[in-house]
Design a protein around this motif. Structure first.
Motif, mmCIF file in Angstrom:
data_model
loop_
_atom_site.group_PDB
_atom_site.id
_atom_site.type_symbol
_atom_site.label_atom_id
_atom_site.label_comp_id
_atom_site.label_asym_id
_atom_site.label_seq_id
_atom_site.Cartn_x
_atom_site.Cartn_y
_atom_site.Cartn_z
ATOM 1 N N GLN A 1 24.710 -33.032 -22.229
ATOM 2 C CA GLN A 1 26.194 -33.403 -22.956
ATOM 3 C C GLN A 1 26.816 -33.813 -24.463
ATOM 4 O O GLN A 1 26.064 -34.820 -24.267
ATOM 5 C CB GLN A 1 26.404 -32.289 -21.425
ATOM 6 C CG GLN A 1 27.730 -32.618 -21.344
ATOM 7 C CD GLN A 1 28.708 -32.053 -20.428
ATOM 8 O OE1 GLN A 1 28.356 -33.185 -18.729
ATOM 9 N NE2 GLN A 1 30.057 -32.408 -20.375
ATOM 10 N N VAL A 2 27.203 -32.707 -24.961
ATOM 11 C CA VAL A 2 27.689 -34.348 -25.315
ATOM 12 C C VAL A 2 28.735 -34.400 -25.316
ATOM 13 O O VAL A 2 29.696 -33.845 -24.722
ATOM 14 C CB VAL A 2 28.119 -33.660 -27.120
ATOM 15 C CG1 VAL A 2 29.072 -34.020 -28.152
ATOM 16 C CG2 VAL A 2 26.847 -32.728 -27.798
ATOM 17 N N TYR A 32 26.185 -35.868 -37.240
ATOM 18 C CA TYR A 32 27.547 -35.373 -36.674
ATOM 19 C C TYR A 32 28.919 -36.411 -37.248
ATOM 20 O O TYR A 32 28.625 -37.247 -37.925
ATOM 21 C CB TYR A 32 27.976 -35.644 -35.294
ATOM 22 C CG TYR A 32 27.189 -34.716 -33.874
ATOM 23 C CD1 TYR A 32 26.241 -34.667 -33.601
ATOM 24 C CD2 TYR A 32 28.328 -33.905 -33.551
ATOM 25 C CE1 TYR A 32 25.508 -33.787 -32.379
ATOM 26 C CE2 TYR A 32 27.826 -32.753 -32.228
ATOM 27 C CZ TYR A 32 26.859 -32.954 -32.166
ATOM 28 O OH TYR A 32 25.870 -31.736 -30.996
ATOM 29 N N ASN A 103 29.725 -27.690 -31.607
ATOM 30 C CA ASN A 103 29.781 -28.929 -31.179
ATOM 31 C C ASN A 103 30.745 -29.429 -31.044
ATOM 32 O O ASN A 103 30.602 -29.692 -32.721
ATOM 33 C CB ASN A 103 29.285 -29.706 -30.511
ATOM 34 C CG ASN A 103 27.169 -29.025 -29.736
ATOM 35 O OD1 ASN A 103 27.161 -28.336 -29.063
ATOM 36 N ND2 ASN A 103 25.850 -29.174 -30.244
ATOM 37 N N ASP A 104 31.965 -29.798 -30.500
ATOM 38 C CA ASP A 104 32.801 -30.355 -30.873
ATOM 39 C C ASP A 104 34.066 -31.518 -29.613
ATOM 40 O O ASP A 104 33.953 -29.958 -28.510
ATOM 41 C CB ASP A 104 33.739 -29.403 -31.423
ATOM 42 C CG ASP A 104 35.259 -29.829 -32.074
ATOM 43 O OD1 ASP A 104 36.575 -29.194 -32.766
ATOM 44 O OD2 ASP A 104 35.697 -30.632 -31.777
ATOM 45 N N ALA A 105 33.328 -32.497 -29.347
ATOM 46 C CA ALA A 105 33.900 -33.329 -28.748
ATOM 47 C C ALA A 105 35.208 -34.424 -28.909
ATOM 48 O O ALA A 105 34.691 -35.016 -30.564
ATOM 49 C CB ALA A 105 32.275 -33.780 -27.662
#
Length: 116
Positions: A1-2, A32, A103-105
């Motif tokens: 999990q990011v 990233y 993905n974008d956290a």
């Protein structure tokens, strides 16, 4: 999990300095784009500084250029925001963001208050 977690915020007098940290887990920051945003009360969140995955491109908002420095330590999997010559208008919640589509956290934010 990011995941990313910010730390280092606090209360500082005008003209002072703070260093924010963004610790990453579940991914390696070298893959990233990493960014710092801020949001002041009653205002929209906006981009403060960003660094590409290779570190080859760095950009700053005009309001902070020359005072803030974004950097990354791949060995520690952490991104930093060094903030110097702080002004009351820098008061905001600062957020870290990690992006590598899809993905974008976002982190939960850390409060920075600049006041005498």
């Amino acid at each position: 999990q990011v995941q990313v977690v910010e730390s280092g915020g606090g209360l500082v007098q005008p003209g002072g300095s703070l260093r924010l940290s963004c610790a990453a887990s579940g991914f390696t920051i070298s893959s990233y784009r990493m960014s710092w945003y801020r949001q002041a009360p009653g205002k929209e969140r906006y981009l403060v500084a960003t660094i590409t995955s290779t570190g080859g491109s760095i950009n700053y908002a005009s309001a902070v250029e020359g005072r803030f420095t974004i950097s990354r330590d791949n060995a520690k999997n952490t991104v930093y925001l060094q903030m110097n010559s702080l002004k009351p208008e820098d008061t905001a919640i600062y957020y870290c963001r990690a992006m590598n589509w899809p993905n974008d956290a976002w982190g939960q934010g850390t409060q920075v208050t600049v006041s005498s």
